[in-house]
Design an enzyme around this catalytic site. Structure first.
Site, PDB file in Angstrom:
ATOM      1  N   ARG A  64       0.841  -1.204   0.000  1.00 48.21           N
ATOM      2  CA  ARG A  64       0.000   0.000   0.000  1.00 48.21           C
ATOM      3  C   ARG A  64       0.877   1.255   0.000  1.00 48.21           C
ATOM      4  NH1 ARG A  64      -3.503   2.816   4.242  1.00 48.21           N
ATOM      5  NH2 ARG A  64      -4.898   4.057   2.933  1.00 48.21           N
ATOM      6  N   HIS A  68       0.749   4.296  -2.779  1.00 51.50           N
ATOM      7  CA  HIS A  68       0.628   5.719  -2.446  1.00 51.50           C
ATOM      8  C   HIS A  68       1.831   6.505  -2.930  1.00 51.50           C
ATOM      9  CE1 HIS A  68      -2.852   5.840   0.644  1.00 51.50           C
ATOM     10  NE2 HIS A  68      -2.972   4.771  -0.102  1.00 51.50           N
ATOM     11  N   ASP A  69       3.010   5.899  -2.874  1.00 52.22           N
ATOM     12  CA  ASP A  69       4.193   6.589  -3.379  1.00 52.22           C
ATOM     13  C   ASP A  69       4.069   6.819  -4.884  1.00 52.22           C
ATOM     14  OD1 ASP A  69       6.729   7.730  -3.563  1.00 52.22           O
ATOM     15  OD2 ASP A  69       7.679   5.789  -3.988  1.00 52.22           O
ATOM     16  N   VAL A  72       1.530   9.529  -6.440  1.00 54.85           N
ATOM     17  CA  VAL A  72       1.754  10.954  -6.228  1.00 54.85           C
ATOM     18  C   VAL A  72       3.195  11.268  -6.655  1.00 54.85           C
ATOM     19  CG1 VAL A  72       1.624  12.833  -4.561  1.00 54.85           C
ATOM     20  CG2 VAL A  72       0.185  10.811  -4.252  1.00 54.85           C
ATOM     21  N   GLY A  74       4.870  10.050  -9.136  1.00 53.06           N
ATOM     22  CA  GLY A  74       5.644   8.890  -9.581  1.00 53.06           C
ATOM     23  C   GLY A  74       6.315   8.190  -8.410  1.00 53.06           C
ATOM     24  N   ASP A  76       8.838   7.928  -6.378  1.00 52.40           N
ATOM     25  CA  ASP A  76      10.014   8.733  -6.070  1.00 52.40           C
ATOM     26  C   ASP A  76      10.283   8.840  -4.566  1.00 52.40           C
ATOM     27  OD1 ASP A  76       7.898  10.266  -5.261  1.00 52.40           O
ATOM     28  OD2 ASP A  76       8.713  12.154  -6.019  1.00 52.40           O
ATOM     29  N   SER A  78       8.502  10.033  -2.363  1.00 48.90           N
ATOM     30  CA  SER A  78       7.990  11.274  -1.754  1.00 48.90           C
ATOM     31  C   SER A  78       7.093  10.963  -0.555  1.00 48.90           C
ATOM     32  CB  SER A  78       7.227  12.114  -2.781  1.00 48.90           C
ATOM     33  OG  SER A  78       6.189  11.369  -3.388  1.00 48.90           O
ATOM     34  N   ASN A  96      -2.963   9.008   4.333  1.00 52.76           N
ATOM     35  CA  ASN A  96      -1.700   8.473   4.815  1.00 52.76           C
ATOM     36  C   ASN A  96      -1.704   8.184   6.298  1.00 52.76           C
ATOM     37  OD1 ASN A  96      -0.525   8.455   2.377  1.00 52.76           O
ATOM     38  ND2 ASN A  96       0.744  10.246   2.698  1.00 52.76           N
ATOM     39  N   HIS A 195      -6.303  -5.778  -2.484  1.00 57.22           N
ATOM     40  CA  HIS A 195      -7.173  -5.784  -1.303  1.00 57.22           C
ATOM     41  C   HIS A 195      -7.509  -7.208  -0.846  1.00 57.22           C
ATOM     42  CE1 HIS A 195      -8.650  -1.341  -1.863  1.00 57.22           C
ATOM     43  NE2 HIS A 195      -7.385  -1.437  -1.502  1.00 57.22           N
ATOM     44  N   ASP A 247     -10.496  -9.012   3.205  1.00 55.07           N
ATOM     45  CA  ASP A 247     -10.861 -10.312   2.628  1.00 55.07           C
ATOM     46  C   ASP A 247     -10.985 -11.259   3.828  1.00 55.07           C
ATOM     47  OD1 ASP A 247     -11.104 -12.708   1.297  1.00 55.07           O
ATOM     48  OD2 ASP A 247      -9.273 -12.478   0.102  1.00 55.07           O
TER      49      ASP A 247
HETATM   50  C1  HEM Z   1      -8.446   1.517  -6.615  1.00 55.90           C
HETATM   51  C2  HEM Z   1      -8.384   2.452  -5.705  1.00 55.90           C
HETATM   52  C3  HEM Z   1      -8.068   2.188  -4.265  1.00 55.90           C
HETATM   53  C4  HEM Z   1      -8.717   2.726  -3.206  1.00 55.90           C
HETATM   54  C5  HEM Z   1      -9.888   3.689  -3.257  1.00 55.90           C
HETATM   55  C6  HEM Z   1      -8.105   2.192  -2.014  1.00 55.90           C
HETATM   56  C7  HEM Z   1      -8.468   2.537  -0.728  1.00 55.90           C
HETATM   57  C8  HEM Z   1      -8.008   1.917   0.405  1.00 55.90           C
HETATM   58  C9  HEM Z   1      -8.440   2.226   1.748  1.00 55.90           C
HETATM   59  C10 HEM Z   1      -9.464   3.301   2.122  1.00 55.90           C
HETATM   60  C11 HEM Z   1      -7.815   1.376   2.591  1.00 55.90           C
HETATM   61  C12 HEM Z   1      -7.986   1.298   4.113  1.00 55.90           C
HETATM   62  C13 HEM Z   1      -7.185   2.373   4.778  1.00 55.90           C
HETATM   63  C14 HEM Z   1      -7.609   2.649   6.185  1.00 55.90           C
HETATM   64  O1  HEM Z   1      -7.642   1.743   7.018  1.00 55.90           O
HETATM   65  O2  HEM Z   1      -7.893   3.802   6.470  1.00 55.90           O
HETATM   66  C15 HEM Z   1      -6.961   0.538   1.789  1.00 55.90           C
HETATM   67  C16 HEM Z   1      -6.145  -0.446   2.277  1.00 55.90           C
HETATM   68  C17 HEM Z   1      -5.247  -1.152   1.507  1.00 55.90           C
HETATM   69  N1  HEM Z   1      -4.966  -0.939   0.170  1.00 55.90           N
HETATM   70 FE1  HEM Z   1      -6.081   0.144  -1.110  1.00 55.90          FE
HETATM   71  N2  HEM Z   1      -7.100   1.336  -2.373  1.00 55.90           N
HETATM   72  C18 HEM Z   1      -7.025   1.320  -3.739  1.00 55.90           C
HETATM   73  C19 HEM Z   1      -6.103   0.619  -4.492  1.00 55.90           C
HETATM   74  C20 HEM Z   1      -5.059  -0.097  -3.962  1.00 55.90           C
HETATM   75  C21 HEM Z   1      -3.923  -0.577  -4.717  1.00 55.90           C
HETATM   76  C22 HEM Z   1      -3.673  -0.308  -6.194  1.00 55.90           C
HETATM   77  C23 HEM Z   1      -3.138  -1.259  -3.844  1.00 55.90           C
HETATM   78  C24 HEM Z   1      -1.807  -1.944  -4.078  1.00 55.90           C
HETATM   79  C25 HEM Z   1      -1.424  -2.445  -5.241  1.00 55.90           C
HETATM   80  C26 HEM Z   1      -3.796  -1.222  -2.558  1.00 55.90           C
HETATM   81  C27 HEM Z   1      -3.363  -1.871  -1.425  1.00 55.90           C
HETATM   82  C28 HEM Z   1      -3.984  -1.805  -0.196  1.00 55.90           C
HETATM   83  C29 HEM Z   1      -3.627  -2.648   0.934  1.00 55.90           C
HETATM   84  C30 HEM Z   1      -2.624  -3.775   0.923  1.00 55.90           C
HETATM   85  C31 HEM Z   1      -4.402  -2.217   2.011  1.00 55.90           C
HETATM   86  C32 HEM Z   1      -4.365  -2.773   3.439  1.00 55.90           C
HETATM   87  C33 HEM Z   1      -3.353  -2.007   4.231  1.00 55.90           C
HETATM   88  C34 HEM Z   1      -3.180  -2.528   5.655  1.00 55.90           C
HETATM   89  O3  HEM Z   1      -3.511  -3.669   5.951  1.00 55.90           O
HETATM   90  O4  HEM Z   1      -2.671  -1.746   6.466  1.00 55.90           O
HETATM   91  N3  HEM Z   1      -4.932  -0.493  -2.662  1.00 55.90           N
HETATM   92  N4  HEM Z   1      -7.092   0.891   0.467  1.00 55.90           N
HETATM   93  C1  LIG Z   2       2.553   7.868   9.220  1.00 52.22           C
HETATM   94  C2  LIG Z   2       2.341   9.315   9.357  1.00 52.22           C
HETATM   95  O1  LIG Z   2       3.208  10.108   9.124  1.00 52.22           O
HETATM   96  N1  LIG Z   2       1.129   9.673   9.727  1.00 52.22           N
HETATM   97  C3  LIG Z   2       0.757  11.057   9.895  1.00 52.22           C
HETATM   98  C4  LIG Z   2      -0.495  11.299   9.107  1.00 52.22           C
HETATM   99  O2  LIG Z   2      -1.029  12.563   9.392  1.00 52.22           O
HETATM  100  C5  LIG Z   2      -1.312  12.789  10.763  1.00 52.22           C
HETATM  101  C6  LIG Z   2      -2.062  14.088  10.910  1.00 52.22           C
HETATM  102  O3  LIG Z   2      -1.459  15.124  10.221  1.00 52.22           O
HETATM  103  C7  LIG Z   2      -0.013  12.737  11.566  1.00 52.22           C
HETATM  104  O4  LIG Z   2      -0.270  12.985  12.954  1.00 52.22           O
HETATM  105  C8  LIG Z   2       0.589  11.372  11.375  1.00 52.22           C
HETATM  106  O5  LIG Z   2       1.811  11.279  12.025  1.00 52.22           O
END
Ligand code: HEM
Ligand SMILES: CC(=O)N[C@H]1CO[C@H](CO)[C@@H](O)[C@@H]1O
Ligand SMILES: *[C@@H]1O[C@H](CO)[C@@H](O)[C@H](O)[C@H]1NC(C)=O
Ligand SMILES: *[C@@H]1O[C@H](CO)[C@@H](O)[C@H](O)[C@H]1NC(C)=O
Ligand SMILES: *[C@@H]1O[C@H](CO)[C@@H](O)[C@H](O)[C@H]1NC(C)=O
Length: 302
Positions: A64, A68-69, A72, A74, A76, A78, A96, A195, A247
């Site tokens: 994940r 995110h890297d 935004v 590319g 890089d 960031s 983030n 996911h 899942d």
């Molecule tokens: C298609 C658009 C996508 C959306 C809208 C999305 C959104 C999200 C959100 C809202 C979460 C939960 C974050 C939280 O707990 O606040 C999440 C988790 C996650 N996302 Fe996505 N995601 C997307 C695509 C992707 C892609 C492309 C990847 C990687 C190739 C990815 C990998 C993951 C993984 C592995 C988690 C679980 C992270 C964890 O267990 O801490 N997601 N995603």
């Molecule tokens: C991992 C990380 O840097 N999380 C930051 C996300 O943004 C909040 C609010 O600005 C910070 O408090 C976290 O440290």
């Protein structure tokens, strides 16, 4: 089998396209550090293997982070930069706040700097670490990572919006945001398959459970029994500290099970369910779901 290959190829395309298209047009290669840092692969692998024992969910965190890297500015690195001079960095933006694994990248970077100072980019480290962490439960690496990404110096929280899709995104904005990175509908569906591992906080989807259209209703596109289960897990709409598996029962295993869930209307986010609402993405979901052998079985018995 097809699913295995597509996930494999497209996760890589995320890593590769991110830099070629968006960043600085640097060519990536398999042996970028062959002379300057031949042990880079080994160093990353060893640290990830150590960490995985304590954190079996590290693969989800790091893939994940890579997503995110790359979305935004590319690929890089960031996403790693901290805020300076009151200009909030990407890290500070709401999506983030649930990222983690930064300490793992720091540990790897420290070890690599000791072996070969000022050579290996953090963006390459993220890509290798994500691959190795997701692959850790398998006997071999699930995909190749080409190297040669260069790190950026700019990281702006304001650039998250308009680049990273949120969990309530509809299919047209998902397609648009992926298109902007050179990724098509099929890429969107395959990459969303990530996911199949990991967890989400209740806040990212609970509106679907309690007050979806403002009439105290649930999202009708979500399976009713599953919605009931989720309401028990997230007893109030915010439940900020509670997380659920995306899942259920299978959130540590990287396979194509995500598509089964989607077709049962049990995709957790609006953005997951949205993949069923467009003809082309729907077709891609069905194709990936029908794949007879699971990702892991295929890779362990090639
Ligand atoms: C298609 C658009 C996508 C959306 C809208 C999305 C959104 C999200 C959100 C809202 C979460 C939960 C974050 C939280 O707990 O606040 C999440 C988790 C996650 N996302 Fe996505 N995601 C997307 C695509 C992707 C892609 C492309 C990847 C990687 C190739 C990815 C990998 C993951 C993984 C592995 C988690 C679980 C992270 C964890 O267990 O801490 N997601 N995603
Ligand atoms: C991992 C990380 O840097 N999380 C930051 C996300 O943004 C909040 C609010 O600005 C910070 O408090 C976290 O440290
Ligand atoms: C932060 O501000 C200081 C003082 O104004 C300046 O010298 C420095 O270049 C700034 N750093 C960045 C990264 O903008
Ligand atoms: C999809 O979402 C975008 C951005 O929020 C919005 O502008 C657009 O109207 C939505 N499209 C549909 C078909 O709902
Ligand atoms: C549901 O949403 C509507 C419209 O936003 C709001 O007026 C109402 O108070 C909400 N109901 C609950 C139970 O939160």
């Amino acid at each position: 089998m097809k699913a295995a290959y597509s996930i494999f190829i497209l996760v890589v395309s995320l890593a590769v396209f991110g830099i070629i298209d968006v960043c600085n047009a640097q060519k990536l290669s398999n042996n970028f550090y062959k002379r300057t840092c031949p042990r880079v692969d080994q160093i990353v692998k060893e640290i990830i293997q150590n960490r995985i024992r304590r954190n079996p969910d590290l693969g989800a965190k790091l893939i994940r982070m890579q997503f995110h890297d790359c979305f935004v500015r590319g690929c890089d690195a960031s996403v790693l930069l901290d805020t300076v001079n009151n200009t909030r960095a990407e890290k500070e933006a709401i999506p983030n706040q649930s990222l983690s694994g930064f300490d793992v990248i720091d540990e790897i970077k420290t070890a690599i700097e000791r072996a070969c100072p000022r050579v290996v980019s953090c963006a390459d480290i993220i890509a290798l670490a994500a691959r190795d962490a997701v692959s850790a439960h398998f006997k071999k690496s699930l995909w190749d990572v080409q190297l040669g990404r260069r790190d950026g110096r700019v990281s702006l929280a304001t650039e998250i919006s308009g680049n990273l899709p949120g969990p309530f995104a509809n299919i047209s904005s998902l397609i648009q945001l992926f298109n902007r990175k050179g990724l098509d509908v099929n890429d969107l569906v395959v990459l969303s398959g990530a996911h199949t591992i990991g967890v989400s906080r209740c806040g990212a989807f609970s509106r679907r459970l309690y007050n979806f259209t403002g009439k105290g209703d649930a999202d009708s596109s979500l399976d009713r029994t599953y919605a009931e289960t989720l309401r028990k897990q997230c007893p109030n709409p915010a439940s900020p500290t509670i997380t659920v598996e995306m899942d259920p029962g299978s959130s540590l295993s990287f396979e194509n099970h995500y598509y089964d869930i989607l077709l049962q209307n049990k995709g957790l986010f609006v953005s997951d369910a949205a993949l069923l609402t467009d003809r082309n993405s729907n077709r891609a979901v069905i194709r990936l779901q029908r794949s007879p052998s699971s990702f892991s079985l295929h890779l362990q018995n090639p």
